[in-house]
Design a protein around this motif. Sequence first.
Motif, PDB file in Angstrom:
ATOM      1  N   ALA A   1       0.839  -1.191   0.000  1.00 53.62           N
ATOM      2  CA  ALA A   1       0.000   0.000   0.000  1.00 53.62           C
ATOM      3  C   ALA A   1       0.879   1.248   0.000  1.00 53.62           C
ATOM      4  CB  ALA A   1      -0.926  -0.002   1.212  1.00 53.62           C
ATOM      5  N   ALA A   2       0.344   2.326  -0.553  1.00 50.67           N
ATOM      6  CA  ALA A   2       1.085   3.593  -0.577  1.00 50.67           C
ATOM      7  C   ALA A   2       1.211   4.167   0.832  1.00 50.67           C
ATOM      8  CB  ALA A   2       0.357   4.582  -1.490  1.00 50.67           C
ATOM      9  N   PRO A   3       2.336   4.825   1.144  1.00 49.47           N
ATOM     10  CA  PRO A   3       3.493   5.050   0.273  1.00 49.47           C
ATOM     11  C   PRO A   3       4.472   3.878   0.310  1.00 49.47           C
ATOM     12  CG  PRO A   3       3.771   6.254   2.323  1.00 49.47           C
ATOM     13  CD  PRO A   3       2.441   5.576   2.409  1.00 49.47           C
ATOM     14  N   THR A   4       4.869   3.423  -0.852  1.00 51.62           N
ATOM     15  CA  THR A   4       5.806   2.309  -0.951  1.00 51.62           C
ATOM     16  C   THR A   4       7.243   2.831  -0.830  1.00 51.62           C
ATOM     17  OG1 THR A   4       5.932   2.523  -3.350  1.00 51.62           O
ATOM     18  CG2 THR A   4       4.203   1.117  -2.466  1.00 51.62           C
ATOM     19  N   ARG A   5       8.175   1.915  -0.764  1.00 50.89           N
ATOM     20  CA  ARG A   5       9.581   2.308  -0.657  1.00 50.89           C
ATOM     21  C   ARG A   5      10.032   3.077  -1.895  1.00 50.89           C
ATOM     22  NH1 ARG A   5      13.552  -1.974   1.785  1.00 50.89           N
ATOM     23  NH2 ARG A   5      12.276  -1.272   3.546  1.00 50.89           N
ATOM     24  N   THR A   6       9.565   2.638  -3.047  1.00 48.19           N
ATOM     25  CA  THR A   6       9.919   3.356  -4.275  1.00 48.19           C
ATOM     26  C   THR A   6       9.380   4.776  -4.251  1.00 48.19           C
ATOM     27  OG1 THR A   6       9.901   1.270  -5.512  1.00 48.19           O
ATOM     28  CG2 THR A   6       9.741   3.312  -6.788  1.00 48.19           C
ATOM     29  N   GLN A   7       8.164   4.948  -3.754  1.00 46.06           N
ATOM     30  CA  GLN A   7       7.597   6.291  -3.666  1.00 46.06           C
ATOM     31  C   GLN A   7       8.383   7.163  -2.696  1.00 46.06           C
ATOM     32  OE1 GLN A   7       3.558   5.355  -2.640  1.00 46.06           O
ATOM     33  NE2 GLN A   7       2.899   5.192  -4.776  1.00 46.06           N
ATOM     34  N   PHE A   8       8.841   6.587  -1.592  1.00 48.92           N
ATOM     35  CA  PHE A   8       9.667   7.343  -0.658  1.00 48.92           C
ATOM     36  C   PHE A   8      10.951   7.817  -1.340  1.00 48.92           C
ATOM     37  CE2 PHE A   8       7.303   5.549   3.023  1.00 48.92           C
ATOM     38  CZ  PHE A   8       7.156   6.711   3.744  1.00 48.92           C
ATOM     39  N   ILE A   9      11.591   6.922  -2.099  1.00 48.47           N
ATOM     40  CA  ILE A   9      12.854   7.269  -2.760  1.00 48.47           C
ATOM     41  C   ILE A   9      12.633   8.360  -3.802  1.00 48.47           C
ATOM     42  CG2 ILE A   9      14.671   6.364  -4.240  1.00 48.47           C
ATOM     43  CD1 ILE A   9      14.373   3.684  -2.815  1.00 48.47           C
ATOM     44  N   VAL A  10      11.602   8.194  -4.631  1.00 50.81           N
ATOM     45  CA  VAL A  10      11.328   9.195  -5.667  1.00 50.81           C
ATOM     46  C   VAL A  10      10.945  10.532  -5.035  1.00 50.81           C
ATOM     47  CG1 VAL A  10       9.816   9.770  -7.588  1.00 50.81           C
ATOM     48  CG2 VAL A  10      10.703   7.453  -7.362  1.00 50.81           C
ATOM     49  N   ALA A  11      10.124  10.486  -3.998  1.00 50.14           N
ATOM     50  CA  ALA A  11       9.712  11.725  -3.341  1.00 50.14           C
ATOM     51  C   ALA A  11      10.907  12.440  -2.708  1.00 50.14           C
ATOM     52  CB  ALA A  11       8.651  11.431  -2.285  1.00 50.14           C
ATOM     53  N   GLY A  12      11.824  11.676  -2.088  1.00 54.47           N
ATOM     54  CA  GLY A  12      13.007  12.293  -1.499  1.00 54.47           C
ATOM     55  C   GLY A  12      13.888  12.948  -2.545  1.00 54.47           C
ATOM     56  N   ALA A  13      14.113  12.248  -3.664  1.00 50.69           N
ATOM     57  CA  ALA A  13      14.947  12.827  -4.723  1.00 50.69           C
ATOM     58  C   ALA A  13      14.296  14.077  -5.308  1.00 50.69           C
ATOM     59  CB  ALA A  13      15.190  11.788  -5.816  1.00 50.69           C
ATOM     60  N   LEU A  14      13.002  14.018  -5.562  1.00 52.60           N
ATOM     61  CA  LEU A  14      12.309  15.174  -6.139  1.00 52.60           C
ATOM     62  C   LEU A  14      12.290  16.346  -5.165  1.00 52.60           C
ATOM     63  CD1 LEU A  14      10.689  16.319  -8.490  1.00 52.60           C
ATOM     64  CD2 LEU A  14       8.622  15.333  -7.477  1.00 52.60           C
ATOM     65  N   LEU A  15      12.068  16.069  -3.888  1.00 48.80           N
ATOM     66  CA  LEU A  15      12.020  17.140  -2.896  1.00 48.80           C
ATOM     67  C   LEU A  15      13.368  17.846  -2.783  1.00 48.80           C
ATOM     68  CD1 LEU A  15      10.521  18.649  -0.657  1.00 48.80           C
ATOM     69  CD2 LEU A  15      11.214  16.840   0.927  1.00 48.80           C
ATOM     70  N   PHE A  16      14.439  17.076  -2.684  1.00 49.86           N
ATOM     71  CA  PHE A  16      15.763  17.694  -2.580  1.00 49.86           C
ATOM     72  C   PHE A  16      16.118  18.450  -3.856  1.00 49.86           C
ATOM     73  CE2 PHE A  16      18.336  16.133   1.149  1.00 49.86           C
ATOM     74  CZ  PHE A  16      17.236  15.714   1.889  1.00 49.86           C
ATOM     75  N   PHE A  17      15.729  17.915  -5.009  1.00 51.13           N
ATOM     76  CA  PHE A  17      16.005  18.610  -6.275  1.00 51.13           C
ATOM     77  C   PHE A  17      15.286  19.957  -6.317  1.00 51.13           C
ATOM     78  CE2 PHE A  17      14.852  19.568 -10.673  1.00 51.13           C
ATOM     79  CZ  PHE A  17      16.094  19.542 -11.285  1.00 51.13           C
ATOM     80  N   LEU A  18      14.013  19.976  -5.931  1.00 47.39           N
ATOM     81  CA  LEU A  18      13.255  21.229  -5.943  1.00 47.39           C
ATOM     82  C   LEU A  18      13.812  22.214  -4.928  1.00 47.39           C
ATOM     83  CD1 LEU A  18       9.583  19.930  -6.302  1.00 47.39           C
ATOM     84  CD2 LEU A  18      11.044  20.929  -8.060  1.00 47.39           C
ATOM     85  N   ILE A  19      14.223  21.711  -3.762  1.00 47.30           N
ATOM     86  CA  ILE A  19      14.807  22.607  -2.763  1.00 47.30           C
ATOM     87  C   ILE A  19      16.094  23.238  -3.298  1.00 47.30           C
ATOM     88  CG2 ILE A  19      15.930  22.658  -0.504  1.00 47.30           C
ATOM     89  CD1 ILE A  19      13.901  20.646   0.470  1.00 47.30           C
ATOM     90  N   ALA A  20      16.911  22.438  -3.991  1.00 44.93           N
ATOM     91  CA  ALA A  20      18.145  22.985  -4.557  1.00 44.93           C
ATOM     92  C   ALA A  20      17.858  24.033  -5.625  1.00 44.93           C
ATOM     93  CB  ALA A  20      18.998  21.855  -5.138  1.00 44.93           C
TER      94      ALA A  20
ATOM     95  N   ILE B   1      15.062  25.875  -5.974  1.00 39.99           N
ATOM     96  CA  ILE B   1      14.492  27.065  -5.336  1.00 39.99           C
ATOM     97  C   ILE B   1      15.563  27.821  -4.561  1.00 39.99           C
ATOM     98  CG2 ILE B   1      12.821  27.840  -3.607  1.00 39.99           C
ATOM     99  CD1 ILE B   1      11.045  25.510  -4.439  1.00 39.99           C
ATOM    100  N   GLY B   2      16.483  27.090  -3.928  1.00 44.56           N
ATOM    101  CA  GLY B   2      17.574  27.752  -3.218  1.00 44.56           C
ATOM    102  C   GLY B   2      18.457  28.567  -4.140  1.00 44.56           C
ATOM    103  N   HIS B   3      18.773  28.022  -5.329  1.00 41.26           N
ATOM    104  CA  HIS B   3      19.568  28.771  -6.297  1.00 41.26           C
ATOM    105  C   HIS B   3      18.833  30.035  -6.745  1.00 41.26           C
ATOM    106  CE1 HIS B   3      22.170  25.239  -6.605  1.00 41.26           C
ATOM    107  NE2 HIS B   3      23.004  25.979  -7.298  1.00 41.26           N
ATOM    108  N   LEU B   4      17.540  29.887  -7.042  1.00 42.36           N
ATOM    109  CA  LEU B   4      16.786  31.049  -7.504  1.00 42.36           C
ATOM    110  C   LEU B   4      16.639  32.094  -6.410  1.00 42.36           C
ATOM    111  CD1 LEU B   4      13.989  29.241  -9.552  1.00 42.36           C
ATOM    112  CD2 LEU B   4      16.067  30.304 -10.412  1.00 42.36           C
ATOM    113  N   ALA B   5      16.413  31.644  -5.175  1.00 45.88           N
ATOM    114  CA  ALA B   5      16.288  32.591  -4.063  1.00 45.88           C
ATOM    115  C   ALA B   5      17.607  33.315  -3.810  1.00 45.88           C
ATOM    116  CB  ALA B   5      15.823  31.860  -2.801  1.00 45.88           C
TER     117      ALA B   5
END
Length: 465
Positions: free
Chosen positions: A223-242, A244-248
């Motif tokens: 059932a969600a959230p699966t391990r794959t979803q955790f990994i993808v969500a972590g990578a996407l979150l850190f990428f977006l933070i990076a 947004i941090g550059h733009l800020a």
Amino acid sequence: MSDDTIRLVTIGRMLRRRWRLLTVVAVLGAVVGYGTSLLFPPRYTTSASVLLPGQWEERELLTQAEIATSSVVVDRAASTLGWPGVSGGELRDRVSAKAADGNIIKISGTADTPERARQLSDQVAQQFITFAARLAGDNTDPESAAGPEDLRKMVTQTNRRITDLAEAADPGRTVESVQARTELAKLRTALQEAVKKLDEADPTTNRANMVVMGPAARPTGEAAPTRTQFIVAGALLFFLIAVIGHLAAARASRRPRTAPEIAAALGSTLLGTVDVPGERGAHRPEGRGPRSRIRRLLGLDIRWDLPTPRTSGDEASRQLRYRRVCAHLRDQLPGPRRLLVVVPEGDEVARRAAGQLVAEAEGDPSPASSSRAYPMLRVVGISVSQPMVPDRGTESGALVVLSAGSRTAEELADVAEACADAGHEVVGTVVVGTVRARPARSAGPPRDAATPALTVRGHAPGGSV
């Protein structure tokens, strides 16, 4: 604070120049997501469907769905299952129910194994049916229930009386007796149909006959959230933070970008702007050691927010800019002087431009004794973090050369203060930009643009630079 609008071209330039860093950040986010998934054990979910016969209103179906997940039903299911260390309160967070089309209540159960999830859903569905049937019987009004029951008794007695009357009548000897027996048979049939309709219309009988539409299916996936979803969500979150941090950081940058702003921060006069043909690694500062290697590997040693160099004219037009700067410097000074050309360390573009200025000053066509001769220039590199300029000696004045957007206003003020402490007046500022060079034209022999050896460090009474 920069008020420039963030455009797609800016984001694209950042992705091109910072893709290595963004990749590392995304991988780090994936690792964090994987570690987070270890804190949440895998879950499996399955559902059991319960059919409610009869006619039900929507609000009544919602009430039945609430009853299916009530503490009474879940506690009974937990007691029947008897899982060690699992109470009814814990199971209530794992059980849900919703009303579906066709008078169906779907009861879903979540557990750490597929078999337990199936057992939980089936057991809750069974306990729901039992509790609903008991609830329907307990909520029946005694007075309203007594009426149909008394009616059934009266119908039974009437049937017996009809049977007695039919047997007592003359069995078919007269027309009157035949008619009487026929009427009695019709009356008995009508009474039996009335009792049947009464039983069918009884809501207590209908609504208590809930049935489970087969056992719950064994879940085949987590059932969600699966391990794959955790990994993808972590990578996407850190990428977006990076990103947004550059733009800020770019929006909040306090680095002067225009030539007048740079000259104002230094408290000097802008002598002009010159161009330097862009080269691979021209913006990369020199440095050795593990830290410098890591910065070069991640692409942190170059500015990502610098615009793409524009296309310039030929070599002759670029040399004309340098000659004009030397002419402005000559016109501003009262007589021939020796000047220090101050270049911040790590600004390779400014260092190349300073070398070209020195070459132009040395190639002055005016006689050396003339008052209109170009000043003699000597290049020195200074550290911006701790600026130190040689004390006044043979040189009496400083010319600051730097690239646009490379230093903050505070750093430029420190450079001007270091020049003042060494007894040098900042006579002017030259801002350098990077351009894409075009092929040289064949209009004439090109002027020698060889860059002379630059004085990078020297010793003076004011300190080493």
